[in-house]
Motif scaffolding. Structure first.
Motif, PDB file in Angstrom:
ATOM      1  N   TYR A  71      18.320  13.161  33.373  1.00  0.00           N
ATOM      2  CA  TYR A  71      18.075  12.888  34.784  1.00  0.00           C
ATOM      3  C   TYR A  71      19.331  12.267  35.384  1.00  0.00           C
ATOM      4  CZ  TYR A  71      13.207  13.606  33.498  1.00  0.00           C
ATOM      5  OH  TYR A  71      12.033  14.149  33.033  1.00  0.00           O
ATOM      6  N   GLU A 143       3.940   9.527  45.475  1.00  0.00           N
ATOM      7  CA  GLU A 143       3.138  10.653  44.982  1.00  0.00           C
ATOM      8  C   GLU A 143       3.878  11.975  45.176  1.00  0.00           C
ATOM      9  OE1 GLU A 143       0.460  10.517  43.115  1.00  0.00           O
ATOM     10  OE2 GLU A 143       0.735   8.345  43.202  1.00  0.00           O
ATOM     11  N   ARG A 146       6.559  12.112  42.530  1.00  0.00           N
ATOM     12  CA  ARG A 146       5.943  12.390  41.215  1.00  0.00           C
ATOM     13  C   ARG A 146       5.572  13.866  41.086  1.00  0.00           C
ATOM     14  NH1 ARG A 146       1.163   8.541  40.087  1.00  0.00           N
ATOM     15  NH2 ARG A 146       2.908   7.089  39.880  1.00  0.00           N
ATOM     16  N   ALA A 147       5.017  14.439  42.145  1.00  0.00           N
ATOM     17  CA  ALA A 147       4.640  15.851  42.116  1.00  0.00           C
ATOM     18  C   ALA A 147       5.881  16.741  41.965  1.00  0.00           C
ATOM     19  CB  ALA A 147       3.875  16.214  43.389  1.00  0.00           C
ATOM     20  N   PHE A 149       8.646  15.947  40.437  1.00  0.00           N
ATOM     21  CA  PHE A 149       9.085  15.855  39.048  1.00  0.00           C
ATOM     22  C   PHE A 149       8.214  16.733  38.148  1.00  0.00           C
ATOM     23  CE2 PHE A 149      11.481  11.946  40.079  1.00  0.00           C
ATOM     24  CZ  PHE A 149      12.628  12.205  39.364  1.00  0.00           C
ATOM     25  N   ASP A 150       6.924  16.762  38.412  1.00  0.00           N
ATOM     26  CA  ASP A 150       6.024  17.607  37.613  1.00  0.00           C
ATOM     27  C   ASP A 150       6.425  19.073  37.740  1.00  0.00           C
ATOM     28  OD1 ASP A 150       4.576  15.432  36.727  1.00  0.00           O
ATOM     29  OD2 ASP A 150       2.976  15.649  38.218  1.00  0.00           O
ATOM     30  N   ILE A 151       6.744  19.489  38.970  1.00  0.00           N
ATOM     31  CA  ILE A 151       7.170  20.875  39.189  1.00  0.00           C
ATOM     32  C   ILE A 151       8.480  21.148  38.457  1.00  0.00           C
ATOM     33  CG2 ILE A 151       8.028  22.501  40.925  1.00  0.00           C
ATOM     34  CD1 ILE A 151       6.007  21.220  42.891  1.00  0.00           C
ATOM     35  N   ARG A 153       9.843  19.662  35.875  1.00  0.00           N
ATOM     36  CA  ARG A 153       9.710  19.669  34.415  1.00  0.00           C
ATOM     37  C   ARG A 153       8.929  20.884  33.921  1.00  0.00           C
ATOM     38  NH1 ARG A 153      10.487  14.986  31.406  1.00  0.00           N
ATOM     39  NH2 ARG A 153       8.812  15.634  30.018  1.00  0.00           N
ATOM     40  N   GLY A 154       8.045  21.404  34.771  1.00  0.00           N
ATOM     41  CA  GLY A 154       7.190  22.497  34.342  1.00  0.00           C
ATOM     42  C   GLY A 154       7.766  23.883  34.544  1.00  0.00           C
ATOM     43  N   ARG A 161      17.542  21.943  37.930  1.00  0.00           N
ATOM     44  CA  ARG A 161      16.609  21.609  39.000  1.00  0.00           C
ATOM     45  C   ARG A 161      17.132  20.397  39.760  1.00  0.00           C
ATOM     46  NH1 ARG A 161      12.628  22.893  34.737  1.00  0.00           N
ATOM     47  NH2 ARG A 161      13.630  24.758  33.940  1.00  0.00           N
TER      48      ARG A 161
END
Length: 205
Positions: A71, A143, A146-147, A149-151, A153-154, A161
């Motif tokens: 990161y 939030e 956080r969302a 980061f989820d995208i 990482r996924g 990214r």
């Protein structure tokens, strides 16, 4: 200073040493120094070094077949440095899907608004053109961050990214938010009380 706080939480640095931040001979200078700051792996300060270092770390991890992510937090001012864009091009060329960069886009530099000093807009379009997956969110919305980061990482795509976070310095303290220049912010003794009161008032119950 956020990294110093994290190092304190991790038990690497003592909390009372924060009082020395930015003073002569402190182990906590304004820009961390690997030579004498415990837990500091690289020396920062000069703009434009971070992303290149992150690219090198990502290459090393890929050669070790590690599934770890790197990161890298950039300021919007760093987008005015040529070395940043060289690193961005290199990251895409090497398909560094293990790299997640975050831009703190607060539009503040020592010389004034970063968009007035040297505009980097449209930021997400530029990174997309360089081969990155780019998102842009409200950086003061935890939030939303956080969302994002989820995208990031996924993703299954073999490319780096980036998350561009539009932030407001001193968020939650109206009289500081309204100041024209907050890059090097000076808070008078009585203002600390006002700032803490404002943050307490805005805290969810």
């Amino acid at each position: 200073i956020a990294l110093y706080a994290a190092l304190i939480e991790a038990g690497v640095l003592p909390e009372d040493e924060l009082e020395t931040y930015g003073t002569d001979d402190s182990r906590m200078p304004m820009s961390g120094m690997a030579a004498y700051t415990p837990g500091m792996e690289i020396t920062g300060g000069s703009l434009g070094h971070g992303l290149g270092i992150a690219v090198g770390m990502c290459l090393g991890l890929k050669r070790k077949q590690s599934d770890s992510f790197v990161y890298n937090l950039l300021s919007d001012g760093e987008l005015g440095e040529g070395s940043t864009w060289e690193a961005a091009m290199s990251a895409a060329h090497h398909k560094l899907e293990n790299l997640i960069a975050i831009v703190d886009f607060n539009n503040q530099q020592a010389d004034g608004p970063s968009t007035a000093t040297l505009s980097s807009e449209p930021v997400t379009d530029k990174f997309e053109a360089f081969g990155w997956h780019a998102q842009r969110v409200d950086g003061n919305d935890i939030e939303a961050v956080r969302a994002a980061f989820d995208i990031a990482r996924g993703l299954k795509e073999p490319r780096p990214r980036i998350i561009v976070c539009d932030t407001r310095m001193a968020k939650g303290v109206p009289f500081l938010e309204a100041r024209d220049i907050t890059h090097f912010i000076r808070v008078e003794p009585h203002e600390w009380t006002l700032a803490l009161e404002a943050l307490e008032k805005g805290r969810p119950q």
